[in-house]
Design a protein around this motif. Structure first.
Motif, PDB file in Angstrom:
ATOM      1  N   PHE A 411       0.847  -1.302  -0.108  1.00 28.06           N
ATOM      2  CA  PHE A 411       0.059   0.121   0.082  1.00 28.06           C
ATOM      3  C   PHE A 411       0.896   1.176  -0.095  1.00 28.06           C
ATOM      4  CE2 PHE A 411      -4.417  -1.081   0.691  1.00 28.06           C
ATOM      5  CZ  PHE A 411      -4.547  -2.345   0.733  1.00 28.06           C
ATOM      6  N   LEU A 412       1.949   1.150   1.100  1.00 28.60           N
ATOM      7  CA  LEU A 412       2.499   2.351   1.127  1.00 28.60           C
ATOM      8  C   LEU A 412       3.484   2.470  -0.150  1.00 28.60           C
ATOM      9  CD1 LEU A 412       4.335   2.742   4.641  1.00 28.60           C
ATOM     10  CD2 LEU A 412       2.290   3.790   3.781  1.00 28.60           C
ATOM     11  N   ARG A 413       4.019   1.394  -0.983  1.00 26.97           N
ATOM     12  CA  ARG A 413       4.680   1.573  -2.051  1.00 26.97           C
ATOM     13  C   ARG A 413       3.856   2.133  -3.244  1.00 26.97           C
ATOM     14  NH1 ARG A 413       6.289  -3.635  -1.530  1.00 26.97           N
ATOM     15  NH2 ARG A 413       5.155  -4.397  -3.346  1.00 26.97           N
ATOM     16  N   THR A 414       2.601   1.616  -3.175  1.00 26.33           N
ATOM     17  CA  THR A 414       1.736   2.405  -4.395  1.00 26.33           C
ATOM     18  C   THR A 414       1.529   3.861  -4.301  1.00 26.33           C
ATOM     19  OG1 THR A 414       0.498   0.346  -4.362  1.00 26.33           O
ATOM     20  CG2 THR A 414      -0.395   1.924  -5.420  1.00 26.33           C
ATOM     21  N   VAL A 415       1.694   4.475  -3.051  1.00 27.72           N
ATOM     22  CA  VAL A 415       1.617   5.798  -2.587  1.00 27.72           C
ATOM     23  C   VAL A 415       2.875   6.375  -3.043  1.00 27.72           C
ATOM     24  CG1 VAL A 415       1.247   7.432  -0.797  1.00 27.72           C
ATOM     25  CG2 VAL A 415      -0.140   5.296  -0.632  1.00 27.72           C
ATOM     26  N   LEU A 416       3.798   5.648  -2.671  1.00 27.45           N
ATOM     27  CA  LEU A 416       5.419   6.366  -3.018  1.00 27.45           C
ATOM     28  C   LEU A 416       5.307   6.419  -4.801  1.00 27.45           C
ATOM     29  CD1 LEU A 416       7.267   4.564  -0.356  1.00 27.45           C
ATOM     30  CD2 LEU A 416       6.926   7.031  -0.489  1.00 27.45           C
ATOM     31  N   GLU A 417       4.814   5.606  -5.224  1.00 26.98           N
ATOM     32  CA  GLU A 417       4.997   5.384  -6.579  1.00 26.98           C
ATOM     33  C   GLU A 417       4.147   6.542  -7.070  1.00 26.98           C
ATOM     34  OE1 GLU A 417       4.671   1.449  -9.225  1.00 26.98           O
ATOM     35  OE2 GLU A 417       4.316   0.741  -7.298  1.00 26.98           O
ATOM     36  N   LYS A 418       3.026   6.729  -6.862  1.00 25.21           N
ATOM     37  CA  LYS A 418       1.997   7.753  -7.335  1.00 25.21           C
ATOM     38  C   LYS A 418       2.709   9.025  -6.874  1.00 25.21           C
ATOM     39  CE  LYS A 418      -2.335   9.549  -6.653  1.00 25.21           C
ATOM     40  NZ  LYS A 418      -3.234   9.616  -5.483  1.00 25.21           N
ATOM     41  N   MET A 419       3.433   9.191  -6.084  1.00 24.67           N
ATOM     42  CA  MET A 419       4.067  10.335  -5.692  1.00 24.67           C
ATOM     43  C   MET A 419       5.456  10.569  -6.498  1.00 24.67           C
ATOM     44  SD  MET A 419       3.633  10.309  -1.667  1.00 24.67           S
ATOM     45  CE  MET A 419       4.883  11.643  -1.165  1.00 24.67           C
ATOM     46  N   GLY A 420       5.985   9.485  -7.132  1.00 25.61           N
ATOM     47  CA  GLY A 420       7.137   9.548  -7.800  1.00 25.61           C
ATOM     48  C   GLY A 420       8.304   9.283  -7.158  1.00 25.61           C
ATOM     49  N   GLU A 421       8.173   8.890  -5.767  1.00 24.90           N
ATOM     50  CA  GLU A 421       9.208   8.804  -4.985  1.00 24.90           C
ATOM     51  C   GLU A 421      10.039   7.478  -5.524  1.00 24.90           C
ATOM     52  OE1 GLU A 421      10.171  10.489  -2.236  1.00 24.90           O
ATOM     53  OE2 GLU A 421       8.646  12.049  -2.408  1.00 24.90           O
ATOM     54  N   ILE A 422       9.270   6.422  -5.840  1.00 27.13           N
ATOM     55  CA  ILE A 422      10.283   5.272  -6.359  1.00 27.13           C
ATOM     56  C   ILE A 422       9.713   4.979  -7.901  1.00 27.13           C
ATOM     57  CG2 ILE A 422      10.652   4.230  -4.148  1.00 27.13           C
ATOM     58  CD1 ILE A 422       8.333   2.414  -4.625  1.00 27.13           C
ATOM     59  N   SER A 423      10.527   4.290  -8.602  1.00 25.25           N
ATOM     60  CA  SER A 423      10.062   3.849  -9.980  1.00 25.25           C
ATOM     61  C   SER A 423       9.264   2.518  -9.863  1.00 25.25           C
ATOM     62  CB  SER A 423      11.461   3.707 -10.945  1.00 25.25           C
ATOM     63  OG  SER A 423      12.079   2.845 -10.440  1.00 25.25           O
ATOM     64  N   LEU A 424       8.840   2.111 -11.130  1.00 28.44           N
ATOM     65  CA  LEU A 424       8.167   0.952 -11.276  1.00 28.44           C
ATOM     66  C   LEU A 424       8.945  -0.317 -11.105  1.00 28.44           C
ATOM     67  CD1 LEU A 424       5.509  -0.759 -11.829  1.00 28.44           C
ATOM     68  CD2 LEU A 424       6.138  -0.320 -14.261  1.00 28.44           C
ATOM     69  N   GLU A 425      10.521   0.042 -11.423  1.00 30.70           N
ATOM     70  CA  GLU A 425      11.318  -0.975 -11.743  1.00 30.70           C
ATOM     71  C   GLU A 425      11.536  -1.383 -10.164  1.00 30.70           C
ATOM     72  OE1 GLU A 425      11.482   1.451 -13.861  1.00 30.70           O
ATOM     73  OE2 GLU A 425      10.812   0.174 -15.618  1.00 30.70           O
ATOM     74  N   GLU A 426      11.765  -0.105  -9.556  1.00 32.84           N
ATOM     75  CA  GLU A 426      12.221  -0.343  -7.727  1.00 32.84           C
ATOM     76  C   GLU A 426      11.265  -1.274  -6.973  1.00 32.84           C
ATOM     77  OE1 GLU A 426      14.776   3.251  -6.208  1.00 32.84           O
ATOM     78  OE2 GLU A 426      13.083   3.921  -7.552  1.00 32.84           O
ATOM     79  N   ALA A 427      10.106  -0.889  -7.531  1.00 29.51           N
ATOM     80  CA  ALA A 427       8.856  -1.759  -6.780  1.00 29.51           C
ATOM     81  C   ALA A 427       8.854  -2.945  -7.019  1.00 29.51           C
ATOM     82  CB  ALA A 427       7.424  -0.960  -7.121  1.00 29.51           C
ATOM     83  N   ILE A 428       9.123  -3.207  -8.332  1.00 31.96           N
ATOM     84  CA  ILE A 428       9.309  -4.660  -8.800  1.00 31.96           C
ATOM     85  C   ILE A 428      10.204  -5.421  -7.982  1.00 31.96           C
ATOM     86  CG2 ILE A 428       9.654  -6.292 -10.619  1.00 31.96           C
ATOM     87  CD1 ILE A 428       8.000  -4.275 -12.352  1.00 31.96           C
ATOM     88  N   GLU A 429      11.444  -4.570  -7.789  1.00 32.23           N
ATOM     89  CA  GLU A 429      12.513  -5.245  -7.317  1.00 32.23           C
ATOM     90  C   GLU A 429      12.441  -5.670  -5.906  1.00 32.23           C
ATOM     91  OE1 GLU A 429      16.389  -2.899  -7.716  1.00 32.23           O
ATOM     92  OE2 GLU A 429      17.140  -4.276  -6.267  1.00 32.23           O
ATOM     93  N   ILE A 430      11.627  -4.787  -5.027  1.00 30.71           N
ATOM     94  CA  ILE A 430      11.195  -4.743  -3.740  1.00 30.71           C
ATOM     95  C   ILE A 430      10.315  -6.237  -3.791  1.00 30.71           C
ATOM     96  CG2 ILE A 430       9.889  -4.022  -1.692  1.00 30.71           C
ATOM     97  CD1 ILE A 430      10.671  -1.287  -3.129  1.00 30.71           C
ATOM     98  N   MET A 431       9.578  -6.553  -4.484  1.00 32.70           N
ATOM     99  CA  MET A 431       8.601  -7.388  -4.483  1.00 32.70           C
ATOM    100  C   MET A 431       9.285  -8.695  -4.785  1.00 32.70           C
ATOM    101  SD  MET A 431       5.639  -7.160  -3.750  1.00 32.70           S
ATOM    102  CE  MET A 431       3.856  -7.870  -3.919  1.00 32.70           C
ATOM    103  N   GLU A 432      10.162  -8.525  -5.675  1.00 29.82           N
ATOM    104  CA  GLU A 432      11.033  -9.832  -5.815  1.00 29.82           C
ATOM    105  C   GLU A 432      12.018 -10.216  -4.694  1.00 29.82           C
ATOM    106  OE1 GLU A 432      11.499  -9.600 -10.781  1.00 29.82           O
ATOM    107  OE2 GLU A 432      13.215  -8.805  -9.807  1.00 29.82           O
TER     108      GLU A 432
END
Lengths: 444, 137
Positions: A411-432
């Protein structure tokens, strides 16, 4: 995260087999499990060997650290102490004699009922509760003892300082061999266990005690061996000495109420991990008064629902009841047991095992807890487990302890993505990182 | 670290929630179990007193490194005779409350015995405020 500690643990997770499904993290009563890198890991200090995770694991990745069966042949005399639930694993039509013979064929020279000692133990308990702090909590279930040590430390003094039946029966054998002049190197006492907690309990017992049991055999493994020999009509070439003395009380002792119904005064029988935790919470709050004795067992239907049981727990209980109805009230070895028991039955005080959540220094612990509380308010509170922790609260605690990143929360990551704080690639890496990269391949 | 819990008069099914929460917090902080026991006994009694006798109340909890401070403020009938209420065995609880296992008396003396500091302020017709302090060492 997975490491050995002073507390002997009977469970291990095979990283090769674990698929990181996260079922186990949700059922652990001490929240000792996390998923990272696509695999589950155990926080060893918090594990109480209850086996709830073993029960829900769909791939059998959680294994039991038991003793190698072949080690029984290191001894000339090989006694197997068999709990009454073992016989109740089989269809009622299979004669007990057939099962005894197969146990002999598999290598044991003598077989004995674990619950042979309970008649004597019951009278010891009735003496004990007379002067003890009430309510007395039975020492029968090792998972409950460990749960109390870790989660309810203020109740450790209520745990009955008397050995469980298995240890008394084992001591009886040890004494008997000593009396017959058999050297220690020539006899091995083995215990067939319906649960994981008892493996850890034998390997590292509580209350300043050392067990004479030489090895613990997993009932699930042994049932398969015996049942296979039965199905294949394996010829019987060896003989086995049968010490089948057991009373109806003994047969039913491992079932719910099997203990409490023989105790004088007001007693209660509680089974099933959730019920146990609810009850201990209330007991710890001193909301429960007017109880003298508590039989508390971690498994639903007590040992009939043991983690290493094969048969449905209700059918097992019914078989035990049917068998008990054919058994006498007493048996011929009671006097022998009485003779040995009073000298060995007592154990020392059980120590609490503190579960250090934040810090040993209370001031630092308060600061960290405050941070965790603030963090928890940011988390969604749905306990989805997508971060690899069992609950939002557990993630907040892990972050404060430096064992997880707050952006592990989807949830927090989605918010951070929306705010442009983290990129989609970083988000995927965290999940991996949490769930393993394999899981994100379409053709797996 | 501060916490606040609301308590409703007459709602016995929820009595004990605040003491359970405080207990969980103290355990996680690694406070000695004998101290936790005293806190829980005192707080539970005081919490049940609000449920059994008052209309509503608020429990303020303040945990510091050296101890815990509890303040229980209720709106209720107040206590006309505090020394009498502090006598062991004295109870004004109604028969229906006693049937539920509560109201056997001993509430206030039991709280005071478990506390390092205990004070009671009451105004008849308005309410009662209890202050309980228990040191960690």
């Amino acid at each position: 995260m997975e490491r050995r500690t002073t507390y002997n643990r009977a469970l291990e997770i095979s990283k090769d087999v674990c698929i990181g499904c996260s079922h186990c993290i949700k059922v652990c009563p001490t929240e000792a499990l996390r998923v990272f890198g696509g695999k589950a890991g155990i926080h060893a200090d918090w594990c109480i060997d209850c086996g709830e995770c073993y029960r829900v694991c769909p791939t059998r990745a959680i294994g039991v650290i038991d003793d190698d069966f072949k080690q029984i042949f290191n001894y000339k005399n090989r006694v197997l102490l068999v709990p009454s639930v073992f016989f109740a694993q089989f269809e009622d039509s299979i004669p007990r004699k057939v099962i005894y013979d197969i146990i002999g064929e598999l290598g044991f020279t003598e077989v004995c009922a674990v619950e042979q000692s309970v008649d004597t133990l019951i009278s010891e308990i009735n003496d004990y509760i007379h002067d003890a702090e009430k309510p007395v909590i039975s020492s029968f279930c090792p998972a409950v003892i460990r749960l109390i040590q870790v989660r309810f430390p203020s109740l450790v003094d209520n745990i009955m300082k008397l050995l469980p039946p298995i240890e008394i029966t084992a001591q009886y054998y040890k004494k008997r061999y000593e009396r017959e002049g058999v050297p220690e190197s020539e006899y091995g006492i083995f215990y067939l266990t319906p649960c994981i907690g008892k493996i850890a309990a034998v390997k590292s017992p509580v209350g300043g005690y050392t067990s004479p049991i030489n090895g613990v055999i997993n009932m699930d493994f042994f049932f398969n061996k015996v049942y296979l020999a039965y199905k294949q009509n394996t010829p019987i070439t060896k003989s086995i000495k049968i010490n089948g003395a057991i009373s109806s009380k003994g047969v039913l002792y491992p079932t719910t109420g099997g203990e409490s119904r023989h105790i004088k005064g007001k007693s209660l029988a509680i089974d099933g991990m959730k019920n146990v935790i609810d009850f201990l919470e209330k007991l710890e709050n001193e909301e429960i008064k007017d109880v003298d004795f508590l039989e508390i067992r971690a498994c639903d239907e007590s040992c009939a629902g043991g983690i290493l049981s094969y048969r449905n727990r209700f059918l097992t209980t019914r078989s035990l009841r049917d068998y008990a109805s054919q058994m006498p009230d007493t048996h011929h070895l009671i006097h022998d047991y009485k003779y040995y028991c009073s000298a060995i039955v007592h154990m020392d005080k059980i120590e609490p095992r503190s579960m250090v959540k934040y810090d040993r220094d209370i001031t630092i612990a308060i600061e960290k807890m405050e941070s965790a509380r603030r963090l928890k308010r940011l988390l969604p509170g749905i306990d989805c487990g997508a971060c690899g922790a069992p609950s939002c609260e557990a993630l907040a605690e892990d972050v404060v302890r430096g064992q997880a990143q707050v952006n592990a929360c989807i949830f927090l990551r989605t918010v951070l993505e929306k705010m442009g704080e983290i990129s989609l690639e970083e988000a995927i890496e965290i999940m991996e990182n949490i769930w393993g990269s394999e899981r994100f391949k379409n053709d797996k | 670290m501060q916490f606040e819990y609301k308590v409703e008069g007459g709602d016995f099914t929820m009595a004990g929630v605040a003491s359970s929460q405080v207990k969980k917090t103290l355990k996680q902080l690694g406070v000695d179990s004998s101290v936790i026991k005293r806190v829980v006994v005192a707080l539970y009694e005081a919490e049940v007193n609000i449920v059994a006798h008052a209309y509503r109340g608020v429990i303020y909890v303040d945990i510091e490194g050296d101890g815990i401070k509890l303040k229980l403020v209720d709106e209720g009938p107040g206590i006309p005779d505090v020394p009498l209420a502090m006598t062991k065995g004295f109870s004004t609880a109604s028969p229906s409350v006693r049937e539920m296992g509560f109201g056997a008396g001993m509430g206030l003396p039991n709280i005071s015995e478990n506390a390092d500091f205990f004070s009671i302020e009451t105004q008849v017709g308005q309410g009662t405020t209890l202050q309980i302090e228990i040191n960690f060492t």
